[in-house]
Design an enzyme around this catalytic site. Sequence first.
Site, PDB file in Angstrom:
ATOM      1  N   ASP A   1      -7.935  -5.427   0.245  1.00 12.70           N
ATOM      2  CA  ASP A   1      -8.438  -6.309  -0.815  1.00 12.70           C
ATOM      3  C   ASP A   1      -8.064  -7.768  -0.618  1.00 12.70           C
ATOM      4  O   ASP A   1      -8.601  -8.637  -1.290  1.00 12.70           O
ATOM      5  CB  ASP A   1      -7.916  -5.830  -2.179  1.00 12.70           C
ATOM      6  CG  ASP A   1      -8.479  -4.475  -2.539  1.00 12.70           C
ATOM      7  OD1 ASP A   1      -9.673  -4.284  -2.321  1.00 12.70           O
ATOM      8  OD2 ASP A   1      -7.720  -3.620  -3.009  1.00 12.70           O
TER       9      ASP A   1
ATOM     10  N   HIS B 135       0.858  -1.181   0.000  1.00  9.05           N
ATOM     11  CA  HIS B 135       0.000   0.000   0.000  1.00  9.05           C
ATOM     12  C   HIS B 135       0.891   1.226   0.000  1.00  9.05           C
ATOM     13  O   HIS B 135       1.946   1.226   0.624  1.00  9.05           O
ATOM     14  CB  HIS B 135      -0.908   0.012   1.235  1.00  9.05           C
ATOM     15  CG  HIS B 135      -2.046   0.956   1.116  1.00  9.05           C
ATOM     16  ND1 HIS B 135      -1.925   2.299   1.404  1.00  9.05           N
ATOM     17  CD2 HIS B 135      -3.317   0.766   0.690  1.00  9.05           C
ATOM     18  CE1 HIS B 135      -3.090   2.881   1.178  1.00  9.05           C
ATOM     19  NE2 HIS B 135      -3.949   1.983   0.739  1.00  9.05           N
TER      20      HIS B 135
HETATM   21  N1  ACO Z   1       4.192  -7.612  -4.701  1.00 10.30           N
HETATM   22  C1  ACO Z   1       5.532  -7.557  -4.890  1.00 10.30           C
HETATM   23  N2  ACO Z   1       6.281  -6.443  -4.771  1.00 10.30           N
HETATM   24  C2  ACO Z   1       5.609  -5.307  -4.465  1.00 10.30           C
HETATM   25  C3  ACO Z   1       4.228  -5.278  -4.260  1.00 10.30           C
HETATM   26  C4  ACO Z   1       3.509  -6.488  -4.392  1.00 10.30           C
HETATM   27  N3  ACO Z   1       2.169  -6.507  -4.202  1.00 10.30           N
HETATM   28  N4  ACO Z   1       3.832  -4.014  -3.988  1.00 10.30           N
HETATM   29  C5  ACO Z   1       4.950  -3.280  -4.007  1.00 10.30           C
HETATM   30  N5  ACO Z   1       6.029  -4.051  -4.296  1.00 10.30           N
HETATM   31  C6  ACO Z   1       7.433  -3.632  -4.342  1.00 10.30           C
HETATM   32  C7  ACO Z   1       7.747  -2.944  -5.676  1.00 10.30           C
HETATM   33  O1  ACO Z   1       8.197  -3.861  -6.638  1.00 10.30           O
HETATM   34  C8  ACO Z   1       8.844  -1.967  -5.252  1.00 10.30           C
HETATM   35  O2  ACO Z   1      10.035  -2.720  -5.089  1.00 10.30           O
HETATM   36  P1  ACO Z   1      11.496  -2.033  -5.336  1.00 10.30           P
HETATM   37  O3  ACO Z   1      11.531  -0.836  -4.454  1.00 10.30           O
HETATM   38  O4  ACO Z   1      12.463  -3.104  -4.935  1.00 10.30           O
HETATM   39  O5  ACO Z   1      11.537  -1.694  -6.793  1.00 10.30           O
HETATM   40  C9  ACO Z   1       8.396  -1.530  -3.846  1.00 10.30           C
HETATM   41  O6  ACO Z   1       7.620  -2.636  -3.338  1.00 10.30           O
HETATM   42  C10 ACO Z   1       7.555  -0.274  -3.818  1.00 10.30           C
HETATM   43  O7  ACO Z   1       6.508  -0.433  -4.757  1.00 10.30           O
HETATM   44  P2  ACO Z   1       5.798   0.792  -5.461  1.00 10.30           P
HETATM   45  O8  ACO Z   1       5.089   0.289  -6.664  1.00 10.30           O
HETATM   46  O9  ACO Z   1       6.754   1.931  -5.626  1.00 10.30           O
HETATM   47  O10 ACO Z   1       4.773   1.191  -4.341  1.00 10.30           O
HETATM   48  P3  ACO Z   1       3.532   2.122  -4.549  1.00 10.30           P
HETATM   49  O11 ACO Z   1       3.301   2.792  -3.262  1.00 10.30           O
HETATM   50  O12 ACO Z   1       3.713   2.995  -5.751  1.00 10.30           O
HETATM   51  O13 ACO Z   1       2.350   1.101  -4.917  1.00 10.30           O
HETATM   52  C11 ACO Z   1       0.600  -0.473  -4.683  1.00 10.30           C
HETATM   53  C12 ACO Z   1       1.380   0.670  -4.017  1.00 10.30           C
HETATM   54  C13 ACO Z   1       0.133  -0.019  -6.067  1.00 10.30           C
HETATM   55  C14 ACO Z   1      -0.643  -0.753  -3.836  1.00 10.30           C
HETATM   56  C15 ACO Z   1       1.483  -1.721  -4.790  1.00 10.30           C
HETATM   57  O14 ACO Z   1       1.863  -2.162  -3.503  1.00 10.30           O
HETATM   58  C16 ACO Z   1       0.821  -2.863  -5.553  1.00 10.30           C
HETATM   59  O15 ACO Z   1       0.906  -2.895  -6.784  1.00 10.30           O
HETATM   60  N6  ACO Z   1       0.115  -3.808  -4.839  1.00 10.30           N
HETATM   61  C17 ACO Z   1      -0.614  -4.871  -5.499  1.00 10.30           C
HETATM   62  C18 ACO Z   1      -1.963  -4.374  -5.974  1.00 10.30           C
HETATM   63  C19 ACO Z   1      -2.918  -4.129  -4.818  1.00 10.30           C
HETATM   64  O16 ACO Z   1      -3.096  -4.941  -3.935  1.00 10.30           O
HETATM   65  N7  ACO Z   1      -3.576  -2.965  -4.876  1.00 10.30           N
HETATM   66  C20 ACO Z   1      -4.584  -2.577  -3.887  1.00 10.30           C
HETATM   67  C21 ACO Z   1      -4.088  -1.452  -3.034  1.00 10.30           C
HETATM   68  S1  ACO Z   1      -5.288  -1.004  -1.818  1.00 10.30           S
HETATM   69  C22 ACO Z   1      -6.431  -0.130  -2.699  1.00 10.30           C
HETATM   70  O17 ACO Z   1      -6.150   0.571  -3.622  1.00 10.30           O
HETATM   71  C23 ACO Z   1      -7.766  -0.263  -2.288  1.00 10.30           C
END
Ligand code: ACO
Length: 428
Positions: free
Chosen positions: A363, A306
């Site tokens: 979720d 998140h």
């Molecule tokens: N699985 C694996 N790695 C992840 C995940 C994941 N679910 N989420 C983040 N990371 C990693 C990224 O690869 C990145 O790694 P790095 O720094 O080594 O390159 C790091 O964690 C940071 O990720 P970002 O994408 O920069 O984080 P951001 O804050 O932009 O994204 C998000 C947040 C979109 C929710 C992300 O965690 C994700 O894609 N999660 C999966 C989708 C999901 O569950 N979305 C629902 C969110 S809650 C909602 O909106 C209601």
Amino acid sequence: MAETVKIHYEGKVVELPVILGSEGEKGIDIRELRKLTGYITFDPGLANSGSCKSNITFMDGERGILRYRGVPVEQLAEQSTFVETAYLLINGELPKREQLLNFSTLLTEQSLVHEDMQLFFQNYPPRSHPMQILSSMVSTLRSFYPDLKTSKEDEEINITLTRIISKVRTMAAMSYKISRGHKVVYPKPELCYCSNFLRMMFDNPVKPYFIDPDLVKALNVFWILHADHEQNCSTSAVRMVGSGRVTIYAAISAGIAALWGPLHGGANQAVIEMLEKIHAGGGKIKSFIDRAKDKNDPFRLMGFGHRVYKTYDPRARIMKKMCHKLLEKRSEKDPMLDIAMELEALALEDPYFVDHNLYPNVDFYSGIVLRTIGIPTNMFTVMFAIGRMPGWISQWKEDADDPNWRIYRPRQIYTGSRQRDYVPINQR
Ligand code: ACO
């Protein structure tokens, strides 16, 4: 003396005021920055930028706190209803008994949709996604119902806001029924918001639907937990589109479109699809975790991570409890719950997820709750959208009532070609 921040640039110094939030959050007020220095700030994804002041929802991602108008979401999930929480979000205070009754009555009065709208639902191609239909239909409401006038009478505002909350629920159920070729079920005035939705979804002339109070409670909790979440992607879309002073219907429609994405509200559908894939593949959970860690693989563990929460999402904790409660009582087993719990346990002890602060978000368990209620997978994100209506409406209203409201218009750092001359096509 009020706190300020000094920025040193080109041998000069500019002093900018600090804005303090009621929970001690601090922000640098950069409104004069460009005028004073010629500089702008650069913050892709806006992770460090406050786009507004808001007194609706407080969240603390480090401590896992979520409060609506100051009231902890745990207390609302335990003691409130979705309708009461919606009132709290929109009006700022918990309603007195009479206020709640009036609000519920207004919701009931607004629950029917124009009969002609059924024709639209009937004409969508069968493979249309329910989120696409909902986004279009909310925008279409403007063709059937008046928009808010500039006079903004309280009564008119209340009717418009309750119209959206009430009709969105009716439209979601109607769209489901029509997609299955079934007769539309009309809302019953004596039923509450959640019971009515369940009946509109699942009642049919040859098999009357028994309204199970446990499912009604589960639905109330589900919608309470989704009711608002401050300036996320879809809420920012509502505020941004609304800032151009379009109709509220268009602004909410934009929020629905933004919510649809799998990185946002669409994740609840993506989680169940991921769990089903793991199940179908014989339960090889570790291989999914390995894929999520592999930087050459775009796969992410859905329902994990998140932007704001760097600890367990408080909503996920409540949702997980709800899964257990619902399934225990029904003495049914859902293999998805076992897979989800094993996946969570493995991820939470994996150094990659620990180092990246990746915890289950709302979720992760919500799809299992929705499955137990009987909601089809492709409607999961619609369920999220219905729950988010009070939040979007409150956030839209906060902007609309703000005397300092300005159209959203971010800047950019241009990195393209410098000026060059047009070359006629035969000389290229
Ligand atoms: N699985 C694996 N790695 C992840 C995940 C994941 N679910 N989420 C983040 N990371 C990693 C990224 O690869 C990145 O790694 P790095 O720094 O080594 O390159 C790091 O964690 C940071 O990720 P970002 O994408 O920069 O984080 P951001 O804050 O932009 O994204 C998000 C947040 C979109 C929710 C992300 O965690 C994700 O894609 N999660 C999966 C989708 C999901 O569950 N979305 C629902 C969110 S809650 C909602 O909106 C209601």
